[in-house]
Every structure is written in structure tokens, then in C-alpha cells.
Design a protein around this motif. Structure first.
Motif, PDB file in Angstrom:
ATOM      1  N   VAL A 175       0.853  -1.192   0.000  1.00 43.57           N
ATOM      2  CA  VAL A 175       0.000   0.000   0.000  1.00 43.57           C
ATOM      3  C   VAL A 175       0.885   1.236   0.000  1.00 43.57           C
ATOM      4  CG1 VAL A 175      -1.770   1.293   1.250  1.00 43.57           C
ATOM      5  CG2 VAL A 175      -1.813  -1.218   1.270  1.00 43.57           C
ATOM      6  N   VAL A 176       0.579   2.175  -0.893  1.00 43.76           N
ATOM      7  CA  VAL A 176       1.314   3.435  -0.959  1.00 43.76           C
ATOM      8  C   VAL A 176       0.355   4.573  -0.642  1.00 43.76           C
ATOM      9  CG1 VAL A 176       2.615   5.025  -2.419  1.00 43.76           C
ATOM     10  CG2 VAL A 176       2.980   2.551  -2.627  1.00 43.76           C
ATOM     11  N   LEU A 177       0.758   5.420   0.295  1.00 45.20           N
ATOM     12  CA  LEU A 177      -0.023   6.600   0.666  1.00 45.20           C
ATOM     13  C   LEU A 177       0.599   7.834   0.019  1.00 45.20           C
ATOM     14  CD1 LEU A 177      -0.150   5.949   4.538  1.00 45.20           C
ATOM     15  CD2 LEU A 177      -1.673   4.985   2.789  1.00 45.20           C
ATOM     16  N   LEU A 178      -0.195   8.594  -0.722  1.00 43.02           N
ATOM     17  CA  LEU A 178       0.257   9.884  -1.249  1.00 43.02           C
ATOM     18  C   LEU A 178      -0.270  10.943  -0.299  1.00 43.02           C
ATOM     19  CD1 LEU A 178      -0.511   9.360  -5.055  1.00 43.02           C
ATOM     20  CD2 LEU A 178       1.511   8.685  -3.743  1.00 43.02           C
ATOM     21  N   VAL A 179       0.627  11.569   0.443  1.00 39.39           N
ATOM     22  CA  VAL A 179       0.228  12.379   1.588  1.00 39.39           C
ATOM     23  C   VAL A 179       0.562  13.848   1.369  1.00 39.39           C
ATOM     24  CG1 VAL A 179       0.499  12.705   4.080  1.00 39.39           C
ATOM     25  CG2 VAL A 179       0.607  10.402   3.103  1.00 39.39           C
ATOM     26  N   GLY A 180      -0.474  14.679   1.389  1.00 41.84           N
ATOM     27  CA  GLY A 180      -0.288  16.121   1.320  1.00 41.84           C
ATOM     28  C   GLY A 180      -0.298  16.727   2.706  1.00 41.84           C
ATOM     29  N   SER A 181      -0.523  18.039   2.759  1.00 41.87           N
ATOM     30  CA  SER A 181      -0.404  18.751   4.032  1.00 41.87           C
ATOM     31  C   SER A 181      -1.724  18.903   4.772  1.00 41.87           C
ATOM     32  CB  SER A 181       0.173  20.150   3.783  1.00 41.87           C
ATOM     33  OG  SER A 181      -0.673  20.872   2.891  1.00 41.87           O
ATOM     34  N   GLY A 182      -2.848  18.565   4.148  1.00 39.59           N
ATOM     35  CA  GLY A 182      -4.146  18.782   4.778  1.00 39.59           C
ATOM     36  C   GLY A 182      -4.547  17.654   5.705  1.00 39.59           C
ATOM     37  N   ASP A 183      -5.765  17.809   6.259  1.00 46.37           N
ATOM     38  CA  ASP A 183      -6.278  16.789   7.174  1.00 46.37           C
ATOM     39  C   ASP A 183      -6.493  15.458   6.481  1.00 46.37           C
ATOM     40  OD1 ASP A 183      -6.233  18.467   9.330  1.00 46.37           O
ATOM     41  OD2 ASP A 183      -8.377  18.928   9.304  1.00 46.37           O
ATOM     42  N   ASN A 184      -6.787  15.490   5.170  1.00 45.69           N
ATOM     43  CA  ASN A 184      -6.982  14.191   4.524  1.00 45.69           C
ATOM     44  C   ASN A 184      -5.648  13.441   4.397  1.00 45.69           C
ATOM     45  OD1 ASN A 184      -5.991  15.816   2.440  1.00 45.69           O
ATOM     46  ND2 ASN A 184      -7.090  14.664   0.860  1.00 45.69           N
ATOM     47  N   GLY A 185      -4.523  14.162   4.417  1.00 51.81           N
ATOM     48  CA  GLY A 185      -3.230  13.501   4.525  1.00 51.81           C
ATOM     49  C   GLY A 185      -3.109  12.785   5.860  1.00 51.81           C
ATOM     50  N   GLY A 186      -3.609  13.432   6.923  1.00 60.47           N
ATOM     51  CA  GLY A 186      -3.637  12.793   8.243  1.00 60.47           C
ATOM     52  C   GLY A 186      -4.541  11.574   8.253  1.00 60.47           C
ATOM     53  N   ASP A 187      -5.716  11.686   7.601  1.00 55.13           N
ATOM     54  CA  ASP A 187      -6.613  10.531   7.492  1.00 55.13           C
ATOM     55  C   ASP A 187      -5.903   9.363   6.832  1.00 55.13           C
ATOM     56  OD1 ASP A 187      -8.678  12.136   8.516  1.00 55.13           O
ATOM     57  OD2 ASP A 187      -9.370  12.717   6.523  1.00 55.13           O
ATOM     58  N   ALA A 188      -5.184   9.646   5.740  1.00 51.10           N
ATOM     59  CA  ALA A 188      -4.474   8.597   5.012  1.00 51.10           C
ATOM     60  C   ALA A 188      -3.407   7.940   5.887  1.00 51.10           C
ATOM     61  CB  ALA A 188      -3.842   9.181   3.747  1.00 51.10           C
ATOM     62  N   LEU A 189      -2.671   8.752   6.644  1.00 55.09           N
ATOM     63  CA  LEU A 189      -1.608   8.201   7.499  1.00 55.09           C
ATOM     64  C   LEU A 189      -2.177   7.302   8.598  1.00 55.09           C
ATOM     65  CD1 LEU A 189       0.597  11.406   7.740  1.00 55.09           C
ATOM     66  CD2 LEU A 189       1.305   9.217   6.725  1.00 55.09           C
ATOM     67  N   TYR A 190      -3.229   7.759   9.266  1.00 54.88           N
ATOM     68  CA  TYR A 190      -3.829   6.937  10.328  1.00 54.88           C
ATOM     69  C   TYR A 190      -4.442   5.663   9.747  1.00 54.88           C
ATOM     70  CZ  TYR A 190      -3.319  10.324  14.129  1.00 54.88           C
ATOM     71  OH  TYR A 190      -2.813  11.159  15.118  1.00 54.88           O
ATOM     72  N   ALA A 191      -5.074   5.767   8.582  1.00 54.16           N
ATOM     73  CA  ALA A 191      -5.621   4.566   7.943  1.00 54.16           C
ATOM     74  C   ALA A 191      -4.486   3.625   7.547  1.00 54.16           C
ATOM     75  CB  ALA A 191      -6.443   4.959   6.716  1.00 54.16           C
ATOM     76  N   GLY A 192      -3.383   4.179   7.035  1.00 56.91           N
ATOM     77  CA  GLY A 192      -2.226   3.358   6.690  1.00 56.91           C
ATOM     78  C   GLY A 192      -1.670   2.630   7.897  1.00 56.91           C
TER      79      GLY A 192
END
Length: 480
Positions: free
Chosen positions: A50-67
Motif C-alpha cells: 500500500v502506498v499513501l500519497l500524503v499532502g499537508s491537509g487533514d486528509n493527509g492525516g486521514d491517510a496516514l492513520y488509515a495506513g
């Protein structure tokens, strides 16, 4: 009914909810729903890449916690940080504790091409315009990789409020959105980028206003609006729809409009125009006149314009009537705007993108790229309800406080000559049966799209076959 709210409304509701919850609780709810959707898409989580493409917003945080949740279940999770200096600190720490790794943008291509799943957390719902900088190249690699793509809240690069796509954007297989739908997830062209959409409940509902920006009817909503005759009904009590359509050059338009009208719930159809013989040959139950709309007899609604050529006189006569009027095709071109605005009875206009562009004085591409803004502008200019046809059909009232209705029941096979004539007759019949312009347009589009699916069944279909499939769509809706 599905509803969608603007970014401003969503953020206001989130603020109210977060004030009552422990810090970070809302993000954890979102991340849990996102991780569950990713796991379901993967089928087996253990040993998947699984690869997470993470920006600076809250949805980047959502992606990291889900990852992090996926990593704890045995997935190999790598995060590509597009803005390392502004990354969500708590989410990144959680991912690292779970065994996830961080990959520099320069080395991202290698891991993306080997991924089973890519999670798009680049830009949040507040993003405007297409993607820029390193994100553009990265998204191009994702598209080539063949990996499944899950977007967080909405695909990066699309406009959440308008559905516009003004540059490079992520094309997702699945979009996991939180709290409520955003307008861009329901309206093309953005809808095409979203793939399937899953709504995760994070408790936002009670904080949202009663009136949304957009709403999409579903079977139960349409079933509640369908006209049903009572024990004492006769053909006149059920409504009589007048059809002023067709010409010596386009008699088929009259036949198809009548075909749609006969299946739309009204008790009788009056046809006015030069194609009476063609109409009677196919539909002997039609009441035919060649004396013009004013002498046709009593009707509860008019449909005017399909295949009418340059018959401006009939259009003018119909607009002078005191019953609801549906304007389509040549009727849109021939109608005087002041005459439409000055009507006391409802008017429903049904343009496709090209006709809407001509009425607005802009290029067709502008309408297709900004469908929501275009349908609202057209409704405001004419003081009429407007049904903008397309892959997602939009129905807007001139009242800016009324939600725009969106319908996506159709199929690309409906892009066939005469399909719009059937829709006009069907919708006009619903007007005659007593539905308001907004409801008639919404229900007509819903049934027409569903009938198109049933008739086509994955193969080319003609407009008359679509009309023939309307009763089946009607029964399907009634059955729920």
C-alpha cells in the motif's frame, strides 16, 4: 435521498462537532472508515503493498492513520510525503509505530509501480484548480501502474463544490468520503474521477442544515412522487398533455415525444402539428389536431419544440397559455426570454450542453466543464426550472435557496437520436399529471435513465426502445 453540502457548510459542521469531541476523535473515525474500505477493496490485507500519497491537509492525516491500521494488519505501507514540512505529525508517528515507512518523492515511482493499492491523500476538499508540481508526475505514474486507487474524501485535483476539473487530477476506483457527499462527487466531470463512492458516517448529520446544496433522488423518493390513478380517476382527471412537435422534415420527433408522453402517467395525449398521420399510424389513441395549440382543446401541460423546425408561432401560443410548459430543442431556440420570464405558470426548459451554451452565449466546453454553475445561471436568467441533460442530469429552480437535483441513472447508450424527444414527452406527461416542474424534471430524468439501462442492457439501443422500457422502469421503482 442522497444529499451533498458545500465545503463551507461541511467545515462549519465539523467545527461544531469537534468542539464536543476529544481532540483527534473525528479524524480517527474517518481513518477507521477509510481503512475498512481499503481492506475490503484489497480482499486480503496481509502482505499487500500500500502506498499513501500524503499532502499537508487533514486528509493527509486521514491517510496516514488509515495506513497505520493497515500496517498493523500486515500490509507493507509506504508514505510519500509531498509536503514533509507540513505533514500531520500525529498521523506520521502512528504510521511509523505500526511499521510503515516513508519514501522520498524522488523514489516514489518505484514503490508506486509495485503497489497493490494507492491511497490519494494529496489535496483536501478545499483544493482549487488542478494538481501542480511534483503531484502531477506522481499521479501520472499512478495511472500507469495498474494499482487500485482510493481517494480520501474526494479525488485530488477536482473541485468539491462545483464538480469542475481544471487540470491534472486523480482518477480513483473508489472515493471514501466523510460525513456527507460533496457536490463534486455527484456532478460531472468530477464524478467521473471519483469511481464508486462510499459515505462514512462520522456523526456529522445532526450538525448539517436541513437544506443541502445538492440532492439525488433514489427509488423510494421517486416512488413517492409517481402519479397513481384512484378508483374515481378518468383520463381527464389523470391529466391531458399537449405535444406541439414535429415537422415535415422531422415527423419522428413527434412520434417519439408522444411515445414518451403516453408512458408518463397522464390520461390522454393531444398532438398538434404537421406529423399527425405519422403519430396516428403508431399511436391511434392520440387526440390529433392541426388547428394550432390554442384550438387543440383543454390540456394540463404543454410540450413544445422537439423537431418543430421554425414553427415560432406554436411556441409563442404555448407560452401564452396558463398551464405548465416544457420547452425543448427548437422550442428553446425560438422562445422569447421575456415571454418565458413573464409566464404565470411553471416553465421547464430541457437543453443539452450545446443548447445551454447557445442560450448563455458561451462555448459548449464551458458548460460541460462547469455544469452546476451553468444550470443555475440559466435558471436565473429565464426565471424557469432548467433540466440540463448529460451524463449527470441536473435540475435547477430559479429559487437559489432550492437544492439542485442531480440524476445519474442513465447510460451512455442514451446518447442516440430521439432520446431527448422521449424524455420531453415523458416529463411533460408528469407535469400534466400534477407534478411541479422540479419534481417532474427529476422523476422524468430518473425514469428515462433507468429505462435506457433496461432497454440497452449493454448494447446499442434506439429511442423508441427506450420509450417502450419506461413501464418496466416505472414498475421497478414502485417495487423499490
Amino acid at each position: 435521498m442522497r444529499t451533498a453540502y458545500s465545503v463551507e457548510t461541511v467545515r462549519s459542521a465539523e467545527g461544531v462537532l469537534m468542539a464536543r469531541l476529544p481532540e483527534g476523535a473525528l479524524m480517527q473515525r474517518a481513518a477507521a472508515g477509510l481503512a475498512a474500505a481499503c481492506a475490503e477493496l484489497l480482499g486480503r490485507v496481509y502482505a499487500r503493498r500500500v502506498v499513501l500519497l500524503v499532502g499537508s491537509g487533514d486528509n493527509g492525516g486521514d491517510a496516514l492513520y488509515a495506513g497505520a491500521r493497515l500496517a498493523r494488519r500486515g500490509a507493507g505501507v509506504s508514505a510519500v510525503l509531498l509536503s514533509p514540512e507540513r505533514v500531520h505529525g500525529g498521523g506520521l508517528a502512528a504510521l511509523r509505530r505500526a511499521g510503515g515507512s516513508v519514501v522520498a518523492v524522488a523514489g516514489a515511482e518505484r514503490v508506486v509501480r509495485r503497489a497493490d493499492l494507492v491511497v490519494d491523500g494529496i489535496v483536501g476538499i478545499g483544493g482549487r484548480g488542478g494538481l501542480r508540481g511534483e503531484a502531477v508526475g506522481l499521479v501520472s505514474v499512478v495511472a500507469e501502474s495498474g494499482a487500485a486507487v482510493v481517494a480520501v474524501d474526494l479525488p485530488s485535483g477536482v473541485d468539491a463544490d462545483s464538480g469542475e476539473v481544471r487540470g491534472a487530477a486523480v482518477r480513483a476506483d473508489l472515493t471514501v468520503t466523510f460525513g456527507t457527499h460533496k457536490p463534486g462527487l455527484l456532478v460531472d466531470p468530477a464524478r467521473e474521477y471519483a469511481g464508486s463512492v462510499r459515505l462514512v458516517d462520522i456523526g456529522l448529520g445532526p450538525e448539517l442544515p436541513a437544506v443541502p446544496e445538492l440532492e439525488a433522488l433514489q427509488h423510494a423518493d421517486v416512488a413517492a412522487l409517481l402519479p397513481v390513478p384512484g378508483a374515481e380517476s378518468d383520463k381527464y382527471r389523470r391529466g391531458v398533455v399537449g405535444i406541439a412537435a414535429g415537422s415535415s422534415r422531422y415527423p419522428g420527433a413527434a412520434v417519439l415525444a408522444v411515445a414518451g408522453a403516453l408512458r408518463g402517467g397522464a390520461g390522454a395525449v393531444r398532438y398538434v402539428g404537421p406529423a399527425g398521420d405519422a403519430v396516428l399510424a403508431r399511436f391511434p389513441e392520440t387526440l390529433v389536431s392541426d388547428q394550432g395549440p390554442k384550438r387543440a382543446g383543454r390540456v394540463q401541460a404543454w410540450v413544445v419544440g422537439p423537431g418543430a423546425g421554425d414553427d415560432a408561432a406554436s411556441v409563442a401560443e404555448v407560452l401564452e397559455s396558463d398551464v405548465p410548459v416544457l420547452l425543448d430543442a427548437d422550442g428553446l431556440r425560438l422562445a422569447d426570454r421575456d415571454a418565458v420570464r413573464g409566464r404565470g405558470a411553471p416553465t421547464l426548459m430541457t437543453p443539452h450542453a450545446g443548447e445551454a451554451a447557445a442560450l448563455l452565449g458561451v462555448a459548449r466546453e464551458e458548460v460541460e466543464g462547469a455544469r452546476l454553475a451553468s444550470v443555475r445561471e440559466l435558471a436565473a436568467r429565464y426565471g424557469a426550472t432548467v433540466l440540463l441533460k448529460g451524463s449527470t442530469t441536473l435540475v435547477a429552480d430559479p429559487d437559489v435557496g432550492s437544492p439542485v437535483r442531480v440524476n445519474a441513472t442513465g447510460t451512455p447508450w442514451l446518447a442516440t437520436a430521439g432520446s431527448g424527444d422521449v424524455l420531453s414527452g415523458l416529463t411533460g406527461s408528469l407535469l400534466a399529471a400534477g407534478l411541479g416542474a422540479r419534481d417532474a424534471g427529476s422523476v422524468g430524468a430518473y425514469l428515462h435513465g433507468l429505462a435506457g439501462r433496461f432497454a440497452a442492457d449493454g448494447a446499442p439501443v434506439g429511442a423508441y426502445e427506450v420509450a417502450e422500457a419506461v413501464p418496466g422502469a416505472w414498475r421497478d421503482v414502485r417495487r423499490g
